[in-house]
Design a protein around this motif. Structure first.
Motif, mmCIF file in Angstrom:
data_model
loop_
_atom_site.group_PDB
_atom_site.id
_atom_site.type_symbol
_atom_site.label_atom_id
_atom_site.label_comp_id
_atom_site.label_asym_id
_atom_site.label_seq_id
_atom_site.Cartn_x
_atom_site.Cartn_y
_atom_site.Cartn_z
ATOM 1 N N GLU A 37 0.849 -1.196 0.000
ATOM 2 C CA GLU A 37 0.000 0.000 0.000
ATOM 3 C C GLU A 37 0.878 1.237 0.000
ATOM 4 O O GLU A 37 1.978 1.231 0.555
ATOM 5 C CB GLU A 37 -0.868 0.010 1.262
ATOM 6 N N VAL A 38 0.378 2.298 -0.624
ATOM 7 C CA VAL A 38 1.019 3.606 -0.512
ATOM 8 C C VAL A 38 -0.085 4.659 -0.529
ATOM 9 O O VAL A 38 -1.064 4.533 -1.258
ATOM 10 C CB VAL A 38 2.062 3.862 -1.634
ATOM 11 N N ARG A 39 0.088 5.642 0.333
ATOM 12 C CA ARG A 39 -0.895 6.730 0.357
ATOM 13 C C ARG A 39 -0.197 8.039 0.684
ATOM 14 O O ARG A 39 0.922 8.064 1.196
ATOM 15 C CB ARG A 39 -2.031 6.443 1.315
ATOM 16 N N LEU A 40 -0.891 9.098 0.382
ATOM 17 C CA LEU A 40 -0.389 10.445 0.622
ATOM 18 C C LEU A 40 -1.348 11.145 1.562
ATOM 19 O O LEU A 40 -2.565 11.108 1.356
ATOM 20 C CB LEU A 40 -0.293 11.208 -0.699
ATOM 21 N N VAL A 41 -0.807 11.766 2.580
ATOM 22 C CA VAL A 41 -1.601 12.581 3.497
ATOM 23 C C VAL A 41 -0.892 13.917 3.644
ATOM 24 O O VAL A 41 0.300 14.038 3.347
ATOM 25 C CB VAL A 41 -1.800 11.900 4.871
ATOM 26 N N HIS A 42 -1.631 14.919 4.070
ATOM 27 C CA HIS A 42 -0.975 16.198 4.341
ATOM 28 C C HIS A 42 -1.523 16.782 5.622
ATOM 29 O O HIS A 42 -2.605 16.419 6.085
ATOM 30 C CB HIS A 42 -1.063 17.173 3.158
ATOM 31 N N SER A 43 -0.748 17.648 6.193
ATOM 32 C CA SER A 43 -1.086 18.258 7.465
ATOM 33 C C SER A 43 -2.382 19.052 7.341
ATOM 34 O O SER A 43 -2.598 19.733 6.342
ATOM 35 C CB SER A 43 0.059 19.178 7.905
ATOM 36 N N ASN A 44 -3.203 18.985 8.378
ATOM 37 C CA ASN A 44 -4.424 19.790 8.351
ATOM 38 C C ASN A 44 -4.164 21.234 8.767
ATOM 39 O O ASN A 44 -5.030 22.079 8.642
ATOM 40 C CB ASN A 44 -5.520 19.164 9.218
ATOM 41 N N SER A 45 -2.939 21.519 9.231
ATOM 42 C CA SER A 45 -2.622 22.886 9.632
ATOM 43 C C SER A 45 -1.610 23.568 8.715
ATOM 44 O O SER A 45 -1.384 24.763 8.824
ATOM 45 C CB SER A 45 -2.094 22.898 11.075
ATOM 46 N N ASN A 46 -0.992 22.788 7.804
ATOM 47 C CA ASN A 46 0.015 23.354 6.913
ATOM 48 C C ASN A 46 -0.068 22.635 5.573
ATOM 49 O O ASN A 46 0.321 21.474 5.460
ATOM 50 C CB ASN A 46 1.414 23.202 7.520
ATOM 51 N N ASP A 47 -0.555 23.314 4.574
ATOM 52 C CA ASP A 47 -0.787 22.707 3.261
ATOM 53 C C ASP A 47 0.507 22.294 2.555
ATOM 54 O O ASP A 47 0.477 21.556 1.601
ATOM 55 C CB ASP A 47 -1.582 23.679 2.379
ATOM 56 N N GLN A 48 1.654 22.754 3.033
ATOM 57 C CA GLN A 48 2.938 22.400 2.440
ATOM 58 C C GLN A 48 3.440 21.043 2.919
ATOM 59 O O GLN A 48 4.213 20.398 2.234
ATOM 60 C CB GLN A 48 4.010 23.430 2.823
#
Length: 94
Positions: A37-48
């Protein structure tokens, strides 16, 4: 089983393009021998701030991917978009 976590700080003007490249390649990465499996997540407080989280059969599978043509196509495309050096951790489940 190895869980690989990679923290990527992406330049703000490249974040959407980065997500698009990931989405276009997610199935190919997941289909790589030894990848579950591979997935991408990003911070909910910093879009970078993004994290890739991947699950690998073993260290050899991960290393094979890191030396593959697929990785060699993706990494040079996205690396110039980094705002900071990538950080990576490999973890093992008990």
């Amino acid at each position: 089983m190895i869980t690989r976590i990679v923290k990527l700080e992406i330049q703000p003007d490249k974040a959407l393009e980065f997500r698009k490249i990931f989405a276009e390649n997610q199935k190919s990465i997941s289909g790589f021998p030894g990848c579950h499996e591979v997935r991408l997540v990003h911070s909910n407080s910093n879009d970078q701030t993004h994290f890739t989280i991947s699950l690998w059969e073993n260290e050899e599978s991960l290393e094979n991917y890191r030396h593959s043509e697929l990785f060699g196509k993706i990494w040079p495309t996205v690396k110039p978009w980094f705002a900071e050096k990538a950080q990576a951790w490999s973890t093992v489940s008990f």
